[in-house]
Design a protein around this motif. Structure first.
Motif, PDB file in Angstrom:
ATOM      1  N   LYS A 194       0.825  -1.205   0.000  1.00 31.06           N
ATOM      2  CA  LYS A 194       0.000   0.000   0.000  1.00 31.06           C
ATOM      3  C   LYS A 194       0.863   1.259   0.000  1.00 31.06           C
ATOM      4  CE  LYS A 194      -4.129  -1.845   2.302  1.00 31.06           C
ATOM      5  NZ  LYS A 194      -5.016  -1.722   3.479  1.00 31.06           N
ATOM      6  N   GLU A 195       2.028   1.163   0.627  1.00 32.05           N
ATOM      7  CA  GLU A 195       2.887   2.335   0.776  1.00 32.05           C
ATOM      8  C   GLU A 195       3.718   2.642  -0.468  1.00 32.05           C
ATOM      9  OE1 GLU A 195       2.506   0.080   3.194  1.00 32.05           O
ATOM     10  OE2 GLU A 195       1.333   1.397   4.509  1.00 32.05           O
ATOM     11  N   ASN A 196       4.319   1.620  -1.063  1.00 31.46           N
ATOM     12  CA  ASN A 196       5.243   1.886  -2.172  1.00 31.46           C
ATOM     13  C   ASN A 196       5.535   0.632  -2.982  1.00 31.46           C
ATOM     14  OD1 ASN A 196       6.739   0.481  -0.314  1.00 31.46           O
ATOM     15  ND2 ASN A 196       8.537   1.783  -0.447  1.00 31.46           N
ATOM     16  N   ASP A 197       6.321   0.811  -4.031  1.00 32.13           N
ATOM     17  CA  ASP A 197       6.821  -0.281  -4.852  1.00 32.13           C
ATOM     18  C   ASP A 197       8.321  -0.424  -4.596  1.00 32.13           C
ATOM     19  OD1 ASP A 197       4.313  -0.433  -5.894  1.00 32.13           O
ATOM     20  OD2 ASP A 197       4.854   0.191  -7.921  1.00 32.13           O
ATOM     21  N   GLU A 198       8.765  -1.650  -4.315  1.00 34.13           N
ATOM     22  CA  GLU A 198      10.194  -1.956  -4.227  1.00 34.13           C
ATOM     23  C   GLU A 198      10.561  -2.696  -5.502  1.00 34.13           C
ATOM     24  OE1 GLU A 198      12.523  -1.213  -2.067  1.00 34.13           O
ATOM     25  OE2 GLU A 198      11.288  -0.248  -0.511  1.00 34.13           O
ATOM     26  N   ILE A 199      11.574  -2.190  -6.210  1.00 34.07           N
ATOM     27  CA  ILE A 199      11.928  -2.743  -7.514  1.00 34.07           C
ATOM     28  C   ILE A 199      13.360  -3.256  -7.502  1.00 34.07           C
ATOM     29  CG2 ILE A 199      12.235  -2.231  -9.972  1.00 34.07           C
ATOM     30  CD1 ILE A 199      10.043  -0.111  -9.667  1.00 34.07           C
ATOM     31  N   THR A 200      13.543  -4.489  -8.000  1.00 35.62           N
ATOM     32  CA  THR A 200      14.881  -5.052  -8.168  1.00 35.62           C
ATOM     33  C   THR A 200      15.010  -5.615  -9.577  1.00 35.62           C
ATOM     34  OG1 THR A 200      14.183  -7.204  -7.287  1.00 35.62           O
ATOM     35  CG2 THR A 200      15.139  -5.635  -5.726  1.00 35.62           C
TER      36      THR A 200
END
Length: 252
Positions: A194-200
């Motif tokens: 809900k807070e953010n997207d973590e991208i790797t």
């Protein structure tokens, strides 16, 4: 891109454990071979110790090797917490320089795919060969380059969901692009909350069965078994994995 700068997926060892620690399909086959040998067993690309710690906890003399300092530190932390006796070493698996030889070396978690170039694959297998005793076994798995695996859409695709340590739901999406000439799949992984997207990002090399046969033979290995699953199911065109059990027939 080399192994050294292809490590975004491993920057958070706690997240890695949350997503991978429960996978144990490979454990019974590894235990089967580990219990047949005397002396140390070597796991390459051991990560946070998912398999190595379980073997050591069963009284098997274990040496775990990994390039990633944070992953090895996490493995040491887990070993200390459970008072497990294990030797953990930070080294590049293409340049292994251990003071031991083993009758059983293994590498799981599809780590073979991190060796992106022909040279890296050659250096890895040469390192394994040098650290195996005559008659020793090298066991490893990698993904099977099926049409389904390589022809994934180049737009966001839902993969799975789970809850993190704080109970927050994480939805995981991937975007992939396959380079037919290099045989490398580039993955973008999006962990969405809900807070953010973590991208790797990560790149993985695919090897075809006939190519693997030639590669292993060139490096002095005889293939004893080739499976499509860790339960010893034969390799077929419907398989998702290729699992190899190889033997070093000659001495150095």
């Amino acid at each position: 891109m080399s192994v050294n700068n292809n490590l975004e997926e491993y920057k958070d060892p706690d997240l890695y454990d949350l997503e991978n620690e429960a996978f144990l399909e490979d454990l019974p086959l590894i235990v089967e071979f580990a219990k047949q040998v005397d002396g140390p067993v070597i796991e390459l690309a051991c990560g946070t110790g998912r398999i190595a710690l379980r073997l050591a906890d069963q009284g098997i003399e274990m040496v775990g090797v990994d390039l990633h300092e944070k992953m090895v530190s996490k493995a040491k932390e887990k070993a200390n917490a459970k008072e497990i006796d294990i030797r953990l070493i930070i080294q590049d698996c293409t340049k292994l320089d251990l003071d031991i030889k083993s009758s059983f070396v293994f590498m799981v978690g599809n780590s073979f795919q991190h060796f992106l170039s022909n040279q890296a694959q050659d250096d890895l297998l040469s390192s394994v060969y040098r650290h195996l005793k005559k008659g020793g076994i090298f066991l490893f798995g990698t993904r099977f380059p099926s049409k389904e695996e390589l022809m994934q859409p180049e737009e966001e695709e839902y993969w799975r969901s789970y809850h993190d340590a704080a109970g927050q739901k994480i939805d995981v999406y991937t975007v992939s692009q396959y380079d037919e000439l290099a045989q490398i799949q580039t993955y973008k992984t999006i962990r969405r909350s809900k807070e953010n997207d973590e991208i790797t990002h990560i790149q993985l090399r695919y090897v075809y069965p006939k190519e693997m046969e030639r590669l292993l033979a060139f490096h002095g290995f005889t293939i004893l078994h080739q499976y499509g699953k860790w339960d010893k199911t034969p390799l077929t065109k419907e398989s998702h994995s290729m699992i190899y059990i190889c033997k070093k027939e000659k001495d150095d």
